[in-house]
Design a protein around this motif. Structure first.
Motif, PDB file in Angstrom:
ATOM      1  N   ASN A  39      -3.729  50.881  -9.720  1.00  0.00           N
ATOM      2  CA  ASN A  39      -3.523  52.299  -9.461  1.00  0.00           C
ATOM      3  C   ASN A  39      -3.455  52.552  -7.970  1.00  0.00           C
ATOM      4  N   GLY A  40      -2.523  53.424  -7.573  1.00  0.00           N
ATOM      5  CA  GLY A  40      -2.406  53.800  -6.166  1.00  0.00           C
ATOM      6  C   GLY A  40      -1.629  52.822  -5.312  1.00  0.00           C
ATOM      7  N   SER A  41      -1.016  51.795  -5.944  1.00  0.00           N
ATOM      8  CA  SER A  41      -0.307  50.794  -5.140  1.00  0.00           C
ATOM      9  C   SER A  41       1.091  51.261  -4.721  1.00  0.00           C
ATOM     10  N   GLY A  42       1.586  52.345  -5.363  1.00  0.00           N
ATOM     11  CA  GLY A  42       2.886  52.891  -4.950  1.00  0.00           C
ATOM     12  C   GLY A  42       3.981  52.787  -6.005  1.00  0.00           C
ATOM     13  N   LYS A  43       3.606  52.434  -7.236  1.00  0.00           N
ATOM     14  CA  LYS A  43       4.612  52.235  -8.291  1.00  0.00           C
ATOM     15  C   LYS A  43       5.380  53.523  -8.605  1.00  0.00           C
ATOM     16  N   SER A  44       4.630  54.611  -8.803  1.00  0.00           N
ATOM     17  CA  SER A  44       5.305  55.881  -9.116  1.00  0.00           C
ATOM     18  C   SER A  44       6.093  56.394  -7.921  1.00  0.00           C
ATOM     19  N   THR A  45       5.587  56.125  -6.730  1.00  0.00           N
ATOM     20  CA  THR A  45       6.316  56.516  -5.516  1.00  0.00           C
ATOM     21  C   THR A  45       7.685  55.835  -5.498  1.00  0.00           C
ATOM     22  N   LEU A  46       7.712  54.579  -5.893  1.00  0.00           N
ATOM     23  CA  LEU A  46       8.974  53.851  -5.967  1.00  0.00           C
ATOM     24  C   LEU A  46       9.892  54.497  -7.002  1.00  0.00           C
ATOM     25  N   ALA A  47       9.358  54.785  -8.187  1.00  0.00           N
ATOM     26  CA  ALA A  47      10.172  55.382  -9.252  1.00  0.00           C
ATOM     27  C   ALA A  47      10.738  56.734  -8.813  1.00  0.00           C
ATOM     28  N   GLN A  48       9.889  57.560  -8.214  1.00  0.00           N
ATOM     29  CA  GLN A  48      10.325  58.897  -7.800  1.00  0.00           C
ATOM     30  C   GLN A  48      11.366  58.817  -6.693  1.00  0.00           C
ATOM     31  N   THR A  49      11.193  57.851  -5.793  1.00  0.00           N
ATOM     32  CA  THR A  49      12.151  57.680  -4.707  1.00  0.00           C
ATOM     33  C   THR A  49      13.503  57.234  -5.255  1.00  0.00           C
ATOM     34  N   LEU A  50      13.468  56.353  -6.251  1.00  0.00           N
ATOM     35  CA  LEU A  50      14.722  55.875  -6.837  1.00  0.00           C
ATOM     36  C   LEU A  50      15.509  57.023  -7.453  1.00  0.00           C
ATOM     37  N   MET A  51      14.792  58.005  -7.986  1.00  0.00           N
ATOM     38  CA  MET A  51      15.504  59.101  -8.610  1.00  0.00           C
ATOM     39  C   MET A  51      15.723  60.293  -7.676  1.00  0.00           C
ATOM     40  N   GLY A  52      15.203  60.217  -6.453  1.00  0.00           N
ATOM     41  CA  GLY A  52      15.541  61.241  -5.469  1.00  0.00           C
ATOM     42  C   GLY A  52      14.656  62.465  -5.462  1.00  0.00           C
ATOM     43  N   HIS A  53      13.388  62.305  -5.826  1.00  0.00           N
ATOM     44  CA  HIS A  53      12.452  63.429  -5.752  1.00  0.00           C
ATOM     45  C   HIS A  53      12.336  63.862  -4.285  1.00  0.00           C
ATOM     46  N   PRO A  54      12.528  65.166  -3.997  1.00  0.00           N
ATOM     47  CA  PRO A  54      12.583  65.626  -2.597  1.00  0.00           C
ATOM     48  C   PRO A  54      11.282  65.445  -1.810  1.00  0.00           C
ATOM     49  N   ARG A  55      10.162  65.295  -2.524  1.00  0.00           N
ATOM     50  CA  ARG A  55       8.886  65.180  -1.834  1.00  0.00           C
ATOM     51  C   ARG A  55       8.706  63.835  -1.133  1.00  0.00           C
ATOM     52  N   TYR A  56       9.490  62.848  -1.564  1.00  0.00           N
ATOM     53  CA  TYR A  56       9.314  61.488  -1.067  1.00  0.00           C
ATOM     54  C   TYR A  56      10.290  61.229   0.074  1.00  0.00           C
ATOM     55  N   GLU A  57       9.728  61.037   1.272  1.00  0.00           N
ATOM     56  CA  GLU A  57      10.537  60.931   2.481  1.00  0.00           C
ATOM     57  C   GLU A  57      10.839  59.465   2.805  1.00  0.00           C
ATOM     58  N   VAL A  58      12.124  59.140   2.777  1.00  0.00           N
ATOM     59  CA  VAL A  58      12.529  57.766   3.079  1.00  0.00           C
ATOM     60  C   VAL A  58      12.514  57.571   4.590  1.00  0.00           C
ATOM     61  N   LEU A  59      11.695  56.625   5.061  1.00  0.00           N
ATOM     62  CA  LEU A  59      11.573  56.353   6.489  1.00  0.00           C
ATOM     63  C   LEU A  59      12.565  55.281   6.923  1.00  0.00           C
ATOM     64  N   GLU A  60      12.809  54.344   6.003  1.00  0.00           N
ATOM     65  CA  GLU A  60      13.663  53.206   6.344  1.00  0.00           C
ATOM     66  C   GLU A  60      14.097  52.519   5.057  1.00  0.00           C
ATOM     67  N   GLY A  61      15.200  51.777   5.148  1.00  0.00           N
ATOM     68  CA  GLY A  61      15.610  50.947   4.028  1.00  0.00           C
ATOM     69  C   GLY A  61      16.724  51.551   3.206  1.00  0.00           C
ATOM     70  N   GLU A  62      17.195  50.779   2.234  1.00  0.00           N
ATOM     71  CA  GLU A  62      18.266  51.263   1.369  1.00  0.00           C
ATOM     72  C   GLU A  62      18.107  50.727  -0.037  1.00  0.00           C
ATOM     73  N   VAL A  63      18.748  51.439  -0.954  1.00  0.00           N
ATOM     74  CA  VAL A  63      18.782  51.004  -2.349  1.00  0.00           C
ATOM     75  C   VAL A  63      20.244  50.938  -2.758  1.00  0.00           C
ATOM     76  N   LEU A  64      20.712  49.724  -2.965  1.00  0.00           N
ATOM     77  CA  LEU A  64      22.130  49.532  -3.252  1.00  0.00           C
ATOM     78  C   LEU A  64      22.374  49.425  -4.755  1.00  0.00           C
ATOM     79  N   TRP A  65      23.391  50.146  -5.178  1.00  0.00           N
ATOM     80  CA  TRP A  65      23.804  50.137  -6.585  1.00  0.00           C
ATOM     81  C   TRP A  65      25.286  50.463  -6.615  1.00  0.00           C
ATOM     82  N   LYS A  66      26.065  49.624  -7.231  1.00  0.00           N
ATOM     83  CA  LYS A  66      27.518  49.824  -7.297  1.00  0.00           C
ATOM     84  C   LYS A  66      28.125  50.046  -5.915  1.00  0.00           C
ATOM     85  N   GLY A  67      27.650  49.281  -4.957  1.00  0.00           N
ATOM     86  CA  GLY A  67      28.234  49.342  -3.622  1.00  0.00           C
ATOM     87  C   GLY A  67      27.851  50.557  -2.798  1.00  0.00           C
ATOM     88  N   GLN A  68      26.916  51.366  -3.303  1.00  0.00           N
ATOM     89  CA  GLN A  68      26.507  52.552  -2.548  1.00  0.00           C
ATOM     90  C   GLN A  68      25.013  52.528  -2.281  1.00  0.00           C
TER      91      GLN A  68
END
Ligand code: ADP
Ligand code: MG
Length: 258
Positions: A39-68
């Motif tokens: 618990n608290g390791s960041g699993k849900s944060t990852l899930a929410q970030t993948l789906m674009g929840h506005p509360r989660y601020e991306v500081l760095e990095g990318e998630v590539l899917w279908k070339g985007q």
């Protein structure tokens, strides 16, 4: 263009606090992976970030899917690209009938109109596939649903929307063992129906659901906002037996964890 969901050095903050500290992960299409972790390791944060929840601020990095880089896309654009997220805490939407909601969601994601009669036939077929009661779809979305019913509702959405990649965040949590088995069987059925084409990232604290997931290609462990270990299904069994503490100690001794 790689046929995978690829997360590269993803760092994410919530309310100014860094939670994900450089996540790297590749899940090829057609593979079923599990993400475990305390618990608290960041699993849900990852899930929410993948789906674009506005509360989660991306500081760095990318998630590539279908070339985007999907992090640059809105949640509905991500859904149109075939991504799906099942929530750990599904919301109740009083006054919205589940069947109508699914009809609207289907049209939005597929970008095409489908007459209600035709859609209802599709819906019936999916209900049969998942062995669900037809009365389910006339109820208001998640209103008064039991924990198990909410999860089944998420699974039904997944079956109807036919994504190419699905992220399930603790779809098994709070369920008794029979309900866990139902969720796992539904995942297996949806995987089979896709002809082994769909990708899954199954996020879970406990390994019990993973015992029923077939196939399970890989298991990853997240700790302190990073993927610290990856292995086969036997890793889930090992964590079930020994818990997370020993692994944390071991990784600290190795200098992998601070
Ligand atoms: P997990 O799903 O692995 O249990 P989470 O991603 O939910 O972990 O949480 C990781 C850390 O981020 C926790 O310390 C949690 O308190 C914090 N956190 C996550 N989401 C929020 C939020 N919306 N608001 C404040 N803190 C959050
Ligand atoms: Mg969580």
């Amino acid at each position: 263009m790689s046929d995978a969901l690829e997360i590269r050095n993803l760092r994410v903050a919530v309310d100014g606090r860094e939670i994900l500290k450089g996540v790297n992960l590749v899940v090829p299409k057609g593979e079923v992976h599990a993400m475990m972790g305390p618990n608290g390791s960041g699993k849900s944060t990852l899930a929410q970030t993948l789906m674009g929840h506005p509360r989660y601020e991306v500081l760095e990095g990318e998630v590539l899917w279908k070339g985007q880089n999907i992090l640059e896309l809105s949640p509905d654009e991500r859904a149109k690209l075939g991504l799906f997220l099942a929530f750990q805490y599904p919301v109740e939407i009083p006054g919205v009938v589940l069947g109508n909601f699914l009809h609207i969601a289907y049209q939005a994601v597929k970008g095409e109109e489908i007459p209600i009669g035709k859609f209802n036939r599709l819906l019936m077929q999916k209900l049969r596939l998942l062995d669900m009661d037809t009365s389910f779809i006339s109820r208001n979305l998640n209103e008064g649903f039991s924990g198990g019913e909410k999860k089944r509702c998420e699974i039904l959405q997944l079956a109807v929307l036919e994504p190419e990649f699905a992220v399930m965040d603790e779809t098994d949590s709070g369920l008794d063992i029979d309900a866990v088995r139902i969720v796992a069987n539904a995942v297996n059925t949806i995987y089979e129906q896709s002809g082994g084409q769909i990708g899954f990232l199954i996020i879970t604290h406990y390994s019990r659901i993973l015992r029923y997931i077939k196939p399970l290609h890989k298991v990853h462990v997240m700790m302190d906002g990073r993927v610290v270990l990856s292995g086969g299904p036997e890793l889930a069994e090992e964590l079930e037996e020994k818990g997370y503490d020993w692994l944390e100690e071991k990784l600290k001794a190795e200098g992998v964890l601070a």
